[in-house]
Enzyme design. Structure first.
Site, mmCIF file in Angstrom:
data_model
loop_
_atom_site.group_PDB
_atom_site.id
_atom_site.type_symbol
_atom_site.label_atom_id
_atom_site.label_comp_id
_atom_site.label_asym_id
_atom_site.label_seq_id
_atom_site.Cartn_x
_atom_site.Cartn_y
_atom_site.Cartn_z
ATOM 1 N N TYR A 1 -1.810 -0.403 10.123
ATOM 2 C CA TYR A 1 -1.923 -0.936 8.757
ATOM 3 C C TYR A 1 -0.720 -0.500 7.917
ATOM 4 O O TYR A 1 -0.108 -1.314 7.210
ATOM 5 C CB TYR A 1 -3.224 -0.410 8.142
ATOM 6 N N SER B 1 0.849 -1.202 0.000
ATOM 7 C CA SER B 1 0.000 0.000 0.000
ATOM 8 C C SER B 1 0.880 1.246 0.000
ATOM 9 O O SER B 1 1.978 1.242 0.584
ATOM 10 C CB SER B 1 -0.877 0.033 1.252
HETATM 11 P P1 NAP Z 1 -11.548 -5.807 0.138
HETATM 12 O O1 NAP Z 1 -12.403 -5.286 -0.966
HETATM 13 O O2 NAP Z 1 -11.929 -5.513 1.548
HETATM 14 O O3 NAP Z 1 -11.395 -7.395 -0.054
HETATM 15 C C1 NAP Z 1 -10.630 -8.110 0.865
HETATM 16 C C2 NAP Z 1 -10.454 -9.523 0.373
HETATM 17 O O4 NAP Z 1 -9.559 -10.190 1.277
HETATM 18 C C3 NAP Z 1 -11.733 -10.320 0.370
HETATM 19 O O5 NAP Z 1 -11.676 -11.211 -0.725
HETATM 20 C C4 NAP Z 1 -11.670 -11.083 1.697
HETATM 21 O O6 NAP Z 1 -12.388 -12.318 1.675
HETATM 22 C C5 NAP Z 1 -10.189 -11.356 1.777
HETATM 23 N N1 NAP Z 1 -9.663 -11.622 3.121
HETATM 24 C C6 NAP Z 1 -9.616 -10.786 4.198
HETATM 25 N N2 NAP Z 1 -9.036 -11.401 5.244
HETATM 26 C C7 NAP Z 1 -8.701 -12.650 4.825
HETATM 27 C C8 NAP Z 1 -8.088 -13.762 5.434
HETATM 28 N N3 NAP Z 1 -7.699 -13.721 6.722
HETATM 29 N N4 NAP Z 1 -7.908 -14.896 4.708
HETATM 30 C C9 NAP Z 1 -8.306 -14.952 3.401
HETATM 31 N N5 NAP Z 1 -8.888 -13.924 2.768
HETATM 32 C C10 NAP Z 1 -9.087 -12.784 3.474
HETATM 33 O O7 NAP Z 1 -10.044 -5.296 -0.006
HETATM 34 P P2 NAP Z 1 -9.248 -4.607 -1.230
HETATM 35 O O8 NAP Z 1 -9.424 -3.148 -1.122
HETATM 36 O O9 NAP Z 1 -9.523 -5.300 -2.507
HETATM 37 O O10 NAP Z 1 -7.757 -4.894 -0.750
HETATM 38 C C11 NAP Z 1 -6.964 -5.924 -1.297
HETATM 39 C C12 NAP Z 1 -5.517 -5.628 -0.895
HETATM 40 O O11 NAP Z 1 -5.145 -4.350 -1.407
HETATM 41 C C13 NAP Z 1 -5.307 -5.568 0.614
HETATM 42 O O12 NAP Z 1 -4.071 -6.155 0.952
HETATM 43 C C14 NAP Z 1 -5.258 -4.076 0.892
HETATM 44 O O13 NAP Z 1 -4.509 -3.767 2.041
HETATM 45 C C15 NAP Z 1 -4.589 -3.575 -0.369
HETATM 46 N N6 NAP Z 1 -4.838 -2.150 -0.627
HETATM 47 C C16 NAP Z 1 -6.081 -1.689 -0.858
HETATM 48 C C17 NAP Z 1 -6.263 -0.319 -1.090
HETATM 49 C C18 NAP Z 1 -7.611 0.285 -1.350
HETATM 50 O O14 NAP Z 1 -7.730 1.529 -1.335
HETATM 51 N N7 NAP Z 1 -8.636 -0.506 -1.606
HETATM 52 C C19 NAP Z 1 -5.152 0.546 -1.057
HETATM 53 C C20 NAP Z 1 -3.899 0.031 -0.814
HETATM 54 C C21 NAP Z 1 -3.745 -1.328 -0.605
HETATM 55 P P3 NAP Z 1 -14.005 -12.414 2.002
HETATM 56 O O15 NAP Z 1 -14.712 -11.814 0.811
HETATM 57 O O16 NAP Z 1 -14.264 -13.879 2.131
HETATM 58 O O17 NAP Z 1 -14.228 -11.620 3.248
#
Ligand code: NAP
Length: 249
Positions: free
Chosen positions: A158, A144
């Protein structure tokens, strides 16, 4: 030609699901990991299959070692030799300041965002490393921009977990550089996914957009394209590197 096999953690929603869709389109077979949301993972699998991929949904909490071990055994038996791993699963918790941080919160944060990436990388390296009889491969960590920015007043824990992931990216890339394995990271900025609602502010991207040089949040697909490129042979001389997908932030 044999299709490469990719495991994406947390691929039921958001950036993971967008990456699954793109990799299926680009000829990968897919293990779509999820924690709770079987229905959403099933939809991603159906879409990938419609694009010609072999795809399976595999439930596992990747913050738990025994579940990671089971997950990789499921990939072995249901798909075959892994070529690509995307360490994408990650969480935020309700926004807070460091003065209100608890040990319990830190445990959940670091188990989910850091331990998971270490444990999944370990299992991938054991399968991919040439000196262990593997055929090489590629790992992409979804870090991130917070690792650079610190996320004050919101998510310093985080941000620290993602800085740990950056150190993992660099250190592991050097450990396995002679083993046919490349390890890189993508650092997304503010991306439109459900993660902001889970931190207590569904409108966070819109609130912060004016502070982004490009004046908008990014889409999950815009992050997926960077992940897919780092996994691809087009990035064959790139390891230990970081792509900031953050609109200039
Ligand atoms: P999201 O929409 O909240 O989706 C999270 C995903 O992770 C879901 O598929 C969830 O599964 C899964 N998950 C969470 N905890 C888990 C665990 N313990 N074991 C297995 N699966 C797990 O998140 P996102 O925004 O796409 O983020 C994806 C990655 O990008 C993360 O690492 C996040 O830190 C990073 N990121 C995101 C942003 C942003 O602005 N969105 C920015 C920087 C970095 P379920 O559906 O089954 O709950």
């Amino acid at each position: 030609m044999k299709r490469p096999i990719a495991l994406i953690t947390g691929a039921s929603r958001g950036i993971g699901a967008a990456t699954a869709r793109l990799l299926a389109q680009r000829g990968y077979d897919l293990a779509v990991n999820y924690q709770h949301n079987a229905e959403a993972a099933g939809e991603v699998v159906k879409l990938a299959q419609a694009m010609g991929a072999r795809a399976v949904a595999l439930q596992a909490d990747v913050s738990v070692e025994s579940e990671v071990v089971r997950l990789f055994k499921d990939v072995d038996s249901q798909l075959g030799n892994l070529n690509a791993l995307v360490n994408n699963a990650g969480i935020v918790q309700p926004q807070t300041r460091v003065e209100w941080i608890t040990e319990e919160r830190l445990d959940v944060m670091f188990r989910t965002n850091v331990n998971s990436a270490f444990l999944c990388s370990r299992e991938a390296v054991l399968r991919m490393a040439i000196d262990k009889g593997g055929q090489g491969g590629a790992i992409v960590n979804v870090s991130s921009a917070a690792a650079r920015l610190g996320a004050p007043n919101e998510y310093v824990d985080y941000a620290a977990s993602k800085a740990a992931m950056d150190a993992l990216t660099k250190g592991l890339s050097l450990e396995v550089a002679t083993q046919g394995i490349r390890v890189n990271a993508v650092r997304p900025g503010l991306i439109e996914t459900d993660i902001h609602a889970s931190g207590g502010e569904p409108g966070r991207v819109a609130r912060m957009a004016p502070a982004i040089p490009m004046q908008r949040g990014g889409s999950a697909h815009e992050v997926a394209t960077a992940i897919a490129w780092l996994l691809s042979d087009e990035a064959s001389y790139i390891t230990g590197s970081f792509i900031d997908a953050a609109g200039g932030r």
